[in-house]
Design an enzyme around this catalytic site. Structure first.
Site, PDB file in Angstrom:
ATOM      1  N   PRO A 280      12.690   1.424  77.528  1.00 40.86           N
ATOM      2  CA  PRO A 280      12.198   2.037  78.776  1.00 40.86           C
ATOM      3  C   PRO A 280      13.373   2.664  79.521  1.00 40.86           C
ATOM      4  CG  PRO A 280      12.343  -0.337  79.017  1.00 40.86           C
ATOM      5  CD  PRO A 280      12.706  -0.056  77.599  1.00 40.86           C
ATOM      6  N   ASP A 460      18.869   1.439  79.996  1.00 37.76           N
ATOM      7  CA  ASP A 460      17.697   0.649  79.634  1.00 37.76           C
ATOM      8  C   ASP A 460      17.264  -0.144  80.862  1.00 37.76           C
ATOM      9  OD1 ASP A 460      15.873  -1.218  78.627  1.00 37.76           O
ATOM     10  OD2 ASP A 460      16.943  -1.447  76.724  1.00 37.76           O
ATOM     11  N   HIS A 461      16.071   0.156  81.357  1.00 42.58           N
ATOM     12  CA  HIS A 461      15.609  -0.485  82.589  1.00 42.58           C
ATOM     13  C   HIS A 461      15.321  -1.975  82.401  1.00 42.58           C
ATOM     14  CE1 HIS A 461      14.810   0.159  86.715  1.00 42.58           C
ATOM     15  NE2 HIS A 461      14.368   1.410  86.602  1.00 42.58           N
ATOM     16  N   ARG A 462      15.311  -2.459  81.168  1.00 44.18           N
ATOM     17  CA  ARG A 462      15.096  -3.888  80.931  1.00 44.18           C
ATOM     18  C   ARG A 462      16.318  -4.712  81.323  1.00 44.18           C
ATOM     19  NH1 ARG A 462      13.579  -3.826  74.676  1.00 44.18           N
ATOM     20  NH2 ARG A 462      15.395  -2.424  74.788  1.00 44.18           N
ATOM     21  N   CYS A 464      18.815  -3.778  83.658  1.00 41.16           N
ATOM     22  CA  CYS A 464      19.259  -3.642  85.037  1.00 41.16           C
ATOM     23  C   CYS A 464      18.352  -2.692  85.787  1.00 41.16           C
ATOM     24  CB  CYS A 464      20.714  -3.170  85.115  1.00 41.16           C
ATOM     25  SG  CYS A 464      20.958  -1.464  84.561  1.00 41.16           S
TER      26      CYS A 464
END
Length: 490
Positions: A280, A460-462, A464
């Site tokens: 993501p 990667d929004h997972r 941070c």
């Protein structure tokens, strides 16, 4: 006979494209002699044989995709040539008496006539390996190797003329060795111009064939220019498949050619597609005034020229800023690991392996500087230069192209102001650097001309949120705008 499988090619590599065979069926080969050139997702490499003997069968055609642990080459290590059923009793008897082992023949350079038929033959006295290593595999003892016998005239056999492929046929001509070439790129150049390497005399150290030797051969015979780079990357045996003139195409166009997606191009497509599918991704960017960084670089360059040394490049200086930023925001140099129970965890590492995207003749690769946080800007500059040079001449190893935890992509060298870089899976972030342009800029309330670039961070929004990503990008931007102060704290 012994069948040698395609060996382990490095972490995560399960296949390779066969670029060329360096031996023919019926040839006599030695331990560690290169037998094939293959292109993996990382680079082009030569595969050495762990056995000595007579080549009975080559498994695969040029341009074919080979799978790790599947047959590559079958070698007759006992001198029978794979045709003992057709050769008759006398030949079988001759292969078991009075013959030298390949180790003895290497030392003596001769073969002793066998009893009974006066025929020269070879036999293997053991499965001793050389110990040499090809990216994760050693030519160790072959006790567990598969052995098989094939009848003459059976499927996939070499030509069966009088005593074809037998030890006598081999003994009647000098043992063939693959020509020594400086790099796989030289082999590719020779292949594109149809220049046989066996007919060249190398001018490099110890007779090594170098690029200049191939070009000289091309010039001397007035060879046609090499084919278009895109076509040249397609395997020689398959080539572009021309479509029929009557074959319909969208918009009434005719299909000119089909180019297989193989090797490095296939690896890039697989990695980036997986990145888009699994990560993501979010992107932040910032325009940055690089005027002071350019001034610092100019001063360092003048000083280095006076000292007879080299100054750190802009990429090396920004690389040092990135490493300092990652020490403050380590989440961006992690990986996301999925456990067997399906749960995910963020894996942190002690240090940073910094990757740099580099364009080569064979495609985009990412050489990796291991433990880059331990290097100064000058040391980082030297290591980047070494790795990029090795990547472009085809001598880089698979180990130097894997293991990255953060990547920097300087697409500004191609004239791009900005871009949205795709994360190099399984990493979780990548920093893009646009070209530096003179633009109007407000300084202390006044409009002036400054050297401006755009920094872009995809993350990667997972691992941070935007606060961490923005904090890292802002830190790197401040270092670029005021490098003297920043370097004092690094």
């Amino acid at each position: 006979m012994t069948t040698f499988d395609l060996p382990d090619l490095g972490e995560g590599l399960t296949e390779a494209t066969l670029l060329s065979w360096l031996v023919d069926e019926g040839d006599m080969i030695e331990v560690d002699q290169p037998i094939a050139e293959v292109e993996t997702a990382k680079s082009s490499i030569e595969v050495p044989s762990p056995y000595a003997g007579i080549v009975v069968r080559l498994h695969g055609a040029v341009g074919e995709t080979l799978i790790v642990d599947e047959p590559l080459i079958t070698v007759d290590t006992d001198g029978g040539g794979g045709f003992d059923d057709a050769a008759g009793p006398s030949a079988a008897a001759g292969s078991s008496a009075g013959a030298l082992s390949y180790r003895e023949e290497e030392r003596a350079g001769t073969a002793v006539p066998a009893d009974g038929g006066g025929e020269e033959t070879l036999q293997d006295t053991g499965d001793e390996g050389s110990g040499n290593v090809l990216i994760g595999y050693g030519t160790s003892a072959s006790a567990g190797a598969r052995r098989r016998r094939r009848r003459a005239g059976g499927p996939n056999q070499p030509p069966t003329g009088p005593r074809a492929g037998s030890a006598l046929a081999v003994a009647e001509r000098p043992a063939q060795k693959a020509p020594r070439v400086s790099s796989p790129l030289v082999r590719r150049l020779a292949r594109e111009h149809s220049v046989p390497l066996t007919g060249l005399t190398g001018t490099g150290p110890d007779g090594l064939i170098v690029r200049a030797d191939v070009l000289a051969a091309v010039e001397s015979r007035g060879a046609a220019p090499a084919q278009d780079q895109q076509t040249a990357q397609a395997p020689a045996s398959t080539g572009p498949v021309s479509a029929s003139p009557s074959l319909p195409a969208p918009g009434g166009l005719e299909i000119r050619e089909r180019v297989p997606v193989t090797g490095i191009r296939k690896a890039v497509a697989t990695t980036l597609s997986r990145s888009r599918r699994e990560i993501p991704e979010a992107t932040v960017w910032q325009d940055v005034d690089a005027t002071e960084l350019l001034a610092l670089r100019a001063r360092l360059k003048r000083q280095a020229e006076a000292e007879g040394s080299s100054a750190p490049s802009l990429l090396a200086l920004i690389g040092r800023f990135v490493l300092a930023g990652l020490s403050r925001h380590p989440e961006l140099a992690t990986r996301v690991d999925t456990r067997e129970d399906g749960e995910q965890e963020i894996v942190h590492f002690d240090g940073v392996n910094l990757g740099f995207a580099a364009q080569t003749d064979t495609g985009l690769v990412v050489p990796v500087v291991l433990h880059a946080e331990r290097l100064s800007a000058r040391e980082l500059h030297g290591e980047i230069g070494r790795l990029v040079g090795a990547a472009r001449d085809g001598s880089i190893s698979g180990k130097e192209l894997t293991g990255g935890t953060f990547t920097v992509n300087n697409y500004g060298v191609f004239g791009s102001d900005g871009a949205t870089p795709i994360i190099n899976h399984p990493e979780v972030a990548i920093l893009g650097i646009g070209r530096i342009l003179d633009r109007p800029w407000a300084v202390d309330g006044e409009l002036t001309v400054r050297s401006i670039t755009t920094l872009t961070l995809a993350f990667d929004h997972r691992v941070c949120d935007g606060g961490t990503a923005g904090g890292f990008l802002n830190f790197v931007a401040r270092c670029v705008e005021d490098p003297t102060t920043a370097l004092a704290d690094l």
